[in-house]
Write a protein that holds these residues in place. Structure first.
Motif, PDB file in Angstrom:
ATOM      1  N   PHE A   1       0.808  -1.222   0.000  1.00  0.00           N
ATOM      2  CA  PHE A   1       0.000   0.000   0.000  1.00  0.00           C
ATOM      3  C   PHE A   1       0.840   1.271   0.000  1.00  0.00           C
ATOM      4  CE2 PHE A   1      -4.036  -1.928   2.166  1.00  0.00           C
ATOM      5  CZ  PHE A   1      -4.301  -2.623   0.996  1.00  0.00           C
ATOM      6  N   GLY A   2       2.129   1.167   0.320  1.00  0.00           N
ATOM      7  CA  GLY A   2       2.946   2.363   0.519  1.00  0.00           C
ATOM      8  C   GLY A   2       3.060   3.239  -0.708  1.00  0.00           C
ATOM      9  N   HIS A   3       3.292   2.630  -1.876  1.00  0.00           N
ATOM     10  CA  HIS A   3       3.410   3.417  -3.107  1.00  0.00           C
ATOM     11  C   HIS A   3       2.084   4.100  -3.426  1.00  0.00           C
ATOM     12  CE1 HIS A   3       7.422   1.857  -4.275  1.00  0.00           C
ATOM     13  NE2 HIS A   3       7.017   0.791  -3.597  1.00  0.00           N
ATOM     14  N   ALA A   4       0.990   3.383  -3.224  1.00  0.00           N
ATOM     15  CA  ALA A   4      -0.330   3.967  -3.488  1.00  0.00           C
ATOM     16  C   ALA A   4      -0.601   5.137  -2.562  1.00  0.00           C
ATOM     17  CB  ALA A   4      -1.414   2.901  -3.342  1.00  0.00           C
ATOM     18  N   VAL A   5      -0.186   5.032  -1.297  1.00  0.00           N
ATOM     19  CA  VAL A   5      -0.411   6.111  -0.335  1.00  0.00           C
ATOM     20  C   VAL A   5       0.327   7.369  -0.753  1.00  0.00           C
ATOM     21  CG1 VAL A   5       0.145   6.881   2.005  1.00  0.00           C
ATOM     22  CG2 VAL A   5      -0.997   4.683   1.654  1.00  0.00           C
ATOM     23  N   ARG A   6       1.602   7.238  -1.066  1.00  0.00           N
ATOM     24  CA  ARG A   6       2.351   8.466  -1.366  1.00  0.00           C
ATOM     25  C   ARG A   6       1.939   9.050  -2.713  1.00  0.00           C
ATOM     26  NH1 ARG A   6       8.463   5.907  -1.639  1.00  0.00           N
ATOM     27  NH2 ARG A   6       8.388   5.037  -3.738  1.00  0.00           N
ATOM     28  N   ALA A   7       1.610   8.215  -3.702  1.00  0.00           N
ATOM     29  CA  ALA A   7       1.129   8.736  -4.978  1.00  0.00           C
ATOM     30  C   ALA A   7      -0.237   9.408  -4.805  1.00  0.00           C
ATOM     31  CB  ALA A   7       1.044   7.622  -6.011  1.00  0.00           C
ATOM     32  N   ALA A   8      -1.084   8.828  -3.948  1.00  0.00           N
ATOM     33  CA  ALA A   8      -2.393   9.430  -3.689  1.00  0.00           C
ATOM     34  C   ALA A   8      -2.246  10.764  -2.973  1.00  0.00           C
ATOM     35  CB  ALA A   8      -3.259   8.473  -2.873  1.00  0.00           C
ATOM     36  N   CYS A   9      -1.261  10.890  -2.099  1.00  0.00           N
ATOM     37  CA  CYS A   9      -1.007  12.173  -1.431  1.00  0.00           C
ATOM     38  C   CYS A   9      -0.630  13.244  -2.451  1.00  0.00           C
ATOM     39  CB  CYS A   9       0.113  12.024  -0.406  1.00  0.00           C
ATOM     40  SG  CYS A   9      -0.335  11.053   1.052  1.00  0.00           S
TER      41      CYS A   9
ATOM     42  N   SER B   1      20.842  17.775  13.257  1.00  0.00           N
ATOM     43  CA  SER B   1      20.124  18.892  13.878  1.00  0.00           C
ATOM     44  C   SER B   1      19.217  19.598  12.865  1.00  0.00           C
ATOM     45  CB  SER B   1      21.121  19.905  14.459  1.00  0.00           C
ATOM     46  OG  SER B   1      22.011  20.365  13.454  1.00  0.00           O
ATOM     47  N   GLN B   2      19.556  19.493  11.588  1.00  0.00           N
ATOM     48  CA  GLN B   2      18.749  20.112  10.534  1.00  0.00           C
ATOM     49  C   GLN B   2      17.515  19.256  10.268  1.00  0.00           C
ATOM     50  OE1 GLN B   2      19.636  23.009   9.283  1.00  0.00           O
ATOM     51  NE2 GLN B   2      18.029  23.265   7.746  1.00  0.00           N
ATOM     52  N   PRO B   3      16.311  19.823  10.340  1.00  0.00           N
ATOM     53  CA  PRO B   3      15.110  19.022  10.101  1.00  0.00           C
ATOM     54  C   PRO B   3      14.985  18.600   8.643  1.00  0.00           C
ATOM     55  CG  PRO B   3      14.534  21.334  10.322  1.00  0.00           C
ATOM     56  CD  PRO B   3      15.993  21.218  10.667  1.00  0.00           C
ATOM     57  N   ILE B   4      14.258  17.538   8.413  1.00  0.00           N
ATOM     58  CA  ILE B   4      14.045  17.035   7.066  1.00  0.00           C
ATOM     59  C   ILE B   4      12.899  17.811   6.405  1.00  0.00           C
ATOM     60  CG2 ILE B   4      12.390  15.250   7.761  1.00  0.00           C
ATOM     61  CD1 ILE B   4      13.836  13.381   5.751  1.00  0.00           C
ATOM     62  N   ALA B   5      13.002  18.055   5.109  1.00  0.00           N
ATOM     63  CA  ALA B   5      11.945  18.766   4.384  1.00  0.00           C
ATOM     64  C   ALA B   5      10.685  17.907   4.316  1.00  0.00           C
ATOM     65  CB  ALA B   5      12.424  19.115   2.982  1.00  0.00           C
ATOM     66  N   LYS B   6       9.534  18.535   4.462  1.00  0.00           N
ATOM     67  CA  LYS B   6       8.262  17.798   4.549  1.00  0.00           C
ATOM     68  C   LYS B   6       7.257  18.204   3.474  1.00  0.00           C
ATOM     69  CE  LYS B   6       8.803  17.419   9.583  1.00  0.00           C
ATOM     70  NZ  LYS B   6       8.202  17.692  10.922  1.00  0.00           N
ATOM     71  N   ASP B   7       7.720  18.880   2.430  1.00  0.00           N
ATOM     72  CA  ASP B   7       6.803  19.467   1.456  1.00  0.00           C
ATOM     73  C   ASP B   7       6.812  18.746   0.106  1.00  0.00           C
ATOM     74  OD1 ASP B   7       9.377  20.139   0.719  1.00  0.00           O
ATOM     75  OD2 ASP B   7       8.910  22.225   0.216  1.00  0.00           O
ATOM     76  N   GLY B   8       7.134  17.458   0.094  1.00  0.00           N
ATOM     77  CA  GLY B   8       7.290  16.738  -1.167  1.00  0.00           C
ATOM     78  C   GLY B   8       6.050  16.711  -2.034  1.00  0.00           C
ATOM     79  N   ALA B   9       4.896  16.384  -1.437  1.00  0.00           N
ATOM     80  CA  ALA B   9       3.664  16.287  -2.218  1.00  0.00           C
ATOM     81  C   ALA B   9       3.324  17.633  -2.857  1.00  0.00           C
ATOM     82  CB  ALA B   9       2.515  15.799  -1.341  1.00  0.00           C
ATOM     83  N   ASP B  10       3.459  18.710  -2.096  1.00  0.00           N
ATOM     84  CA  ASP B  10       3.146  20.032  -2.630  1.00  0.00           C
ATOM     85  C   ASP B  10       4.117  20.438  -3.741  1.00  0.00           C
ATOM     86  OD1 ASP B  10       0.973  20.386  -0.974  1.00  0.00           O
ATOM     87  OD2 ASP B  10       2.118  21.392   0.593  1.00  0.00           O
ATOM     88  N   ALA B  11       5.397  20.111  -3.552  1.00  0.00           N
ATOM     89  CA  ALA B  11       6.402  20.479  -4.560  1.00  0.00           C
ATOM     90  C   ALA B  11       6.142  19.759  -5.883  1.00  0.00           C
ATOM     91  CB  ALA B  11       7.800  20.160  -4.045  1.00  0.00           C
ATOM     92  N   ILE B  12       5.825  18.465  -5.805  1.00  0.00           N
ATOM     93  CA  ILE B  12       5.532  17.706  -7.030  1.00  0.00           C
ATOM     94  C   ILE B  12       4.245  18.220  -7.668  1.00  0.00           C
ATOM     95  CG2 ILE B  12       5.046  15.411  -7.966  1.00  0.00           C
ATOM     96  CD1 ILE B  12       6.689  14.283  -5.566  1.00  0.00           C
ATOM     97  N   ALA B  13       3.234  18.466  -6.842  1.00  0.00           N
ATOM     98  CA  ALA B  13       1.959  18.963  -7.363  1.00  0.00           C
ATOM     99  C   ALA B  13       2.145  20.301  -8.078  1.00  0.00           C
ATOM    100  CB  ALA B  13       0.946  19.103  -6.228  1.00  0.00           C
ATOM    101  N   GLN B  14       2.933  21.189  -7.500  1.00  0.00           N
ATOM    102  CA  GLN B  14       3.166  22.489  -8.133  1.00  0.00           C
ATOM    103  C   GLN B  14       3.840  22.332  -9.486  1.00  0.00           C
ATOM    104  OE1 GLN B  14       5.336  24.657  -5.140  1.00  0.00           O
ATOM    105  NE2 GLN B  14       3.560  24.812  -3.784  1.00  0.00           N
ATOM    106  N   ALA B  15       4.778  21.385  -9.583  1.00  0.00           N
ATOM    107  CA  ALA B  15       5.459  21.145 -10.860  1.00  0.00           C
ATOM    108  C   ALA B  15       4.489  20.606 -11.909  1.00  0.00           C
ATOM    109  CB  ALA B  15       6.623  20.182 -10.659  1.00  0.00           C
TER     110      ALA B  15
END
Length: 368
Positions: free
Chosen positions: A15-23, A338-352
């Motif tokens: 289900f993992g690939h479907a979840v992230r693609a659906a996001c 100490s540097q946090p990980i970026a959390k905006d992947g779905a939005d970045a792909i969607a914008q592209a």
């Protein structure tokens, strides 16, 4: 009446690939509701619906197999190899069928996670083929050696035709791809206030003694539920319909809730190495307890990722299955970075995706 259309092909594995693609699909829909989404996957419709609030077309097709497994940790390499050979032998007919569908429906962009044939389908259809993932199947199979090496070479050739890869965090190098754009984590957003769920389920244990047992769509056959009796003042939560009835185990059956909805209730998520579970926990800053997963090349990158960016614990199968779960009495280890990980992947792909279609699709001028 025609709408800009994106064809989203999803790998046939768990289900993992479907979840992230659906996001990502949901983010596209939110950004531009006029875009028509076509999700091409054998994942169940209810799973896609749980992440995508609006309308979309579901085309049940499989272009790859991933790894054939009886549960989240047990792989059948012989059956996987046989199925891969079958798919490779059917390559031309699969491509022809999908290209016909794409042209008939005037699709303008293919976005895939991450079936290799999707790149060839897009190229043959004469439209851009983009992909998103943190690993390629060539990387997984090559590590197995033998006949899998030839399969990995074929998959790498397919990936080399990809016009653009959105590389997610916790990734392997993905050297087969010629054009890579790094993005942040993908994942769903909890749909309920934690206080509302605590009241609904009559939860009285504090979050630091509330644990989600989450082993993905394939589950795990041998969870030692008898161990839970050693933690009478703890609350455990599972989506496993086959779990026993225990006083400190809440079984969430049906499809009203997703793991991401439950994570904010918990002080820890116990899981196997898997991108989607890790990504959703990382996005919510929930500590992760992960089993190790031998002989699956992606695991080392996932485990390194949670060690770098999450409060975490790494547990071996020998500690988990027959053990006393002493790890629950220990505090999770802090992240190394100490540097946090970026959390905006779905939005970045969607914008592209939206930018591409708005720039290249004549259908937008026909919309009112």
């Amino acid at each position: 009446m025609s709408r800009p259309t994106v064809y989203i092909a999803i790998t046939n594995h768990g289900f993992g690939h479907a979840v992230r693609a659906a996001c990502v699909a949901a983010a596209i829909q939110k950004l531009c509701p006029d875009i028509l989404l076509m999700l091409v996957t054998t994942a169940p419709r209810w799973l896609l619906d749980s992440y995508i609030p609006g309308d979309f077309i579901h085309r049940p097709r499989a272009f790859d197999i991933g790894v054939i497994q009886s549960d989240s940790l047990t792989m059948d390499k012989a059956a996987t190899l046989a199925k891969l050979k079958q798919i490779r032998a059917s390559e031309n007919s699969i491509i022809a069928s999908e290209v016909n569908f794409i042209k008939t429906n005037r699709v303008e962009l293919v976005l895939a996670d991450i079936p290799p044939l999707a790149a060839k389908i897009a190229q043959t259809a004469g439209i851009p083929g983009w992909m998103l993932s943190n690993f390629g199947w060539d990387f997984i199979y090559r590590a197995w050696g033998g006949e899998f090496v030839e399969i990995a070479d074929w998959i790498g050739e397919c990936y080399s035709l990809c016009d653009r890869l959105f590389r997610l965090p916790l990734h392997e190098p993905m050297t087969a791809f010629p054009n890579i754009t790094d993005v942040g984590l993908t994942g769903g957003t909890p749909g309920y206030p934690a206080s509302q769920l605590r009241e609904r389920f009559s939860l009285t244990s504090p979050p630091d003694k509330t644990v989600l047992l989450s082993f993905g769509g394939l589950g795990l056959q041998a969870i030692p539920y008898n161990t839970l009796s050693q933690f009478p003042d703890w609350q455990f939560i599972t989506f496993d319909a086959n779990a026993p009835d225990l006083p400190n185990l809440l079984k969430l059956l049906g499809r009203d809730y997703r793991p991401v909805d439950i994570m904010p209730l918990c002080g820890r998520v116990v899981s196997k190495p898997g991108y989607s579970t890790f990504a959703e926990a990382l996005r919510l800053d929930i500590p992760i307890v992960s089993l190790t997963r031998e002989d699956f090349a992606e695991s080392s990158f996932l485990l390194e990722g949670i060690q770098n960016y999450a409060y975490h614990q790494i547990v071996t199968p020998k500690e988990f299955f027959p053990g006393s779960w002493d790890f629950l009495h220990q505090s999770p280890n802090p992240p190394k970075q100490s540097q946090p990980i970026a959390k905006d992947g779905a939005d970045a792909i969607a914008q592209a995706v939206v930018h591409y279609l708005q720039t290249h699709s004549s259908k937008f001028s026909n919309l009112t």
